[in-house]
Write an enzyme that holds these catalytic residues in place. Sequence first.
Site, short mmCIF file in Angstrom:
data_model
loop_
_atom_site.label_atom_id
_atom_site.label_comp_id
_atom_site.label_asym_id
_atom_site.label_seq_id
_atom_site.Cartn_x
_atom_site.Cartn_y
_atom_site.Cartn_z
N TYR A 140 49.61 54.80 26.47
CA TYR A 140 49.23 54.89 28.07
C TYR A 140 50.45 55.54 29.26
O TYR A 140 50.39 56.63 29.51
CB TYR A 140 49.50 53.28 28.73
CG TYR A 140 48.13 52.42 28.92
CD1 TYR A 140 48.17 52.41 28.18
CD2 TYR A 140 48.02 51.87 30.51
CE1 TYR A 140 46.46 51.96 28.10
CE2 TYR A 140 47.18 51.18 30.81
CZ TYR A 140 46.34 50.93 28.98
OH TYR A 140 45.15 50.49 29.39
N LYS A 187 45.69 48.74 14.44
CA LYS A 187 45.62 49.24 13.54
C LYS A 187 45.62 50.18 11.94
O LYS A 187 46.39 51.35 12.16
CB LYS A 187 44.32 50.51 14.18
CG LYS A 187 43.31 51.16 13.59
CD LYS A 187 42.06 50.42 13.29
CE LYS A 187 41.31 50.96 12.71
NZ LYS A 187 40.02 50.14 12.55
N ASP A 219 39.54 46.05 15.08
CA ASP A 219 37.74 45.85 15.49
C ASP A 219 37.53 44.45 15.02
O ASP A 219 36.92 43.66 15.52
CB ASP A 219 36.94 46.93 14.29
CG ASP A 219 37.65 47.57 13.21
OD1 ASP A 219 39.30 46.40 13.16
OD2 ASP A 219 38.17 47.65 12.33
N ASP A 243 45.31 45.95 26.43
CA ASP A 243 44.59 46.16 27.97
C ASP A 243 42.93 45.74 27.52
O ASP A 243 42.34 44.94 28.44
CB ASP A 243 44.84 47.34 28.12
CG ASP A 243 43.49 47.54 29.02
OD1 ASP A 243 43.36 46.81 30.05
OD2 ASP A 243 42.15 48.50 28.90
C1 IPM Z 1 44.98 45.91 33.41
C2 IPM Z 1 44.65 47.08 34.11
C3 IPM Z 1 45.29 48.58 34.54
C4 IPM Z 1 45.35 48.82 33.40
C5 IPM Z 1 44.51 49.96 34.96
C6 IPM Z 1 44.32 49.21 36.70
C7 IPM Z 1 45.15 50.55 35.14
O1 IPM Z 1 42.67 47.09 33.25
O2 IPM Z 1 45.81 45.70 33.52
O3 IPM Z 1 44.96 45.77 32.16
O4 IPM Z 1 44.71 49.50 32.21
O5 IPM Z 1 46.14 48.56 32.12
MG MG Z 2 42.90 46.28 32.03
#
Ligand code: IPM
Ligand code: MG
Length: 351
Positions: A140, A187, A219, A243
């Site tokens: 990210y 992974k 997975d 996520d």
């Molecule tokens: C979450 C959301 C966020 C992320 C988005 C809104 C950026 O999906 O908090 O899980 O990907 O972390």
């Molecule tokens: Mg999310």
Amino acid sequence: MEKNIALLSGDGIGPEVIKQARKVLNAIEKKFGHTFKYLEGLIGASAIDKTGDPLPPETLDICSKSDAIIFGTIGHPKYDEDPKAKVRPEEGLLRLRKIMGLYCNIRPIKVYPSILKKSPLHTNGNIDFVIYRELTSGIYFGKKGRSIDGYVAYDHCVYYVREIERIGRAAFEAGLKRRKKLTLIDKANVLETSRLWRETIKKMSKNYRKIQLDFLFIDNAAMQLIINPERFDVILTENMFGDILSDEASVLGGSIGLLPSASIGEKVSLFEPIHGSYPQAAGKNIANPIASILSVAMMLDHFGLFKEGKEIYKSVKYSIDKKMVTPDMEDSSSIGTEEVGDFITECLLKN
Ligand code: IPM
Ligand code: MG
């Protein structure tokens, strides 16, 4: 107790679900003699519309002066459909996580027996685990970009040992208070960062001998969540895997609208529902406010107000058992967001 709280309702259904969470907090104030002072800030698409910035400096200022942040939801379809958009609502939340150091995202997954029929799985209802997702690093936040001709794009995934250790500690400690099982999901058969996670967590486990540690590849973990979700106690994982897995896990109980989360920071922590901004439902009084209400219960626990938090958990359970719920949980329900908020608030004040 007196606390300053930053209130960032955001987009879509955010403002209406946060309104219910605030009602519940008002009841807690009244019942237990606490004072919560709120400062509201803009974030996400609504902040872009008003200021051009998804995280305006005033919002950041409010957050850094507060004891906690209550967050709604962000996102708007006009950005999702435009891959070339210069600014995006999500950037507001990502920057906030990074700047405030909200490294430890806790997502508890619980199933309420009275709505088991809404679960897509044949489960006996013994699903009770918590996901510890690293929130301020990994793919990210790595270097990202495009080649000049636009035909190549990259997102780097980087992890430092200290980043793994600090959330690792939190996850091991959580395990000690639960069923003493920790599963690291990675992974490691492919990714170098995953191998560093495995190495680091294995080393740390020497100081947590009571915890039974195991490892799963992402997975396989995605599959185990469906075929054997009862096996999990504490899941520890990196940002992107967390996520994806937390959305998958959130439907096990029948509705994503039930699940709260906490993002623990170095100084200030943030509390938000897991669900998204659900723009189709905005303003229709149909959104489920329970995830937001449970998020403020997590905030109270974080402040050490366990009795107060427990009263919220109890009132929410009562509303679910009595079928005082929105249509996502009970198809025939004509009960709205406001009514669920009112019912839980009354319940709190009565008992
Ligand atoms: C979450 C959301 C966020 C992320 C988005 C809104 C950026 O999906 O908090 O899980 O990907 O972390
Ligand atoms: Mg999310």
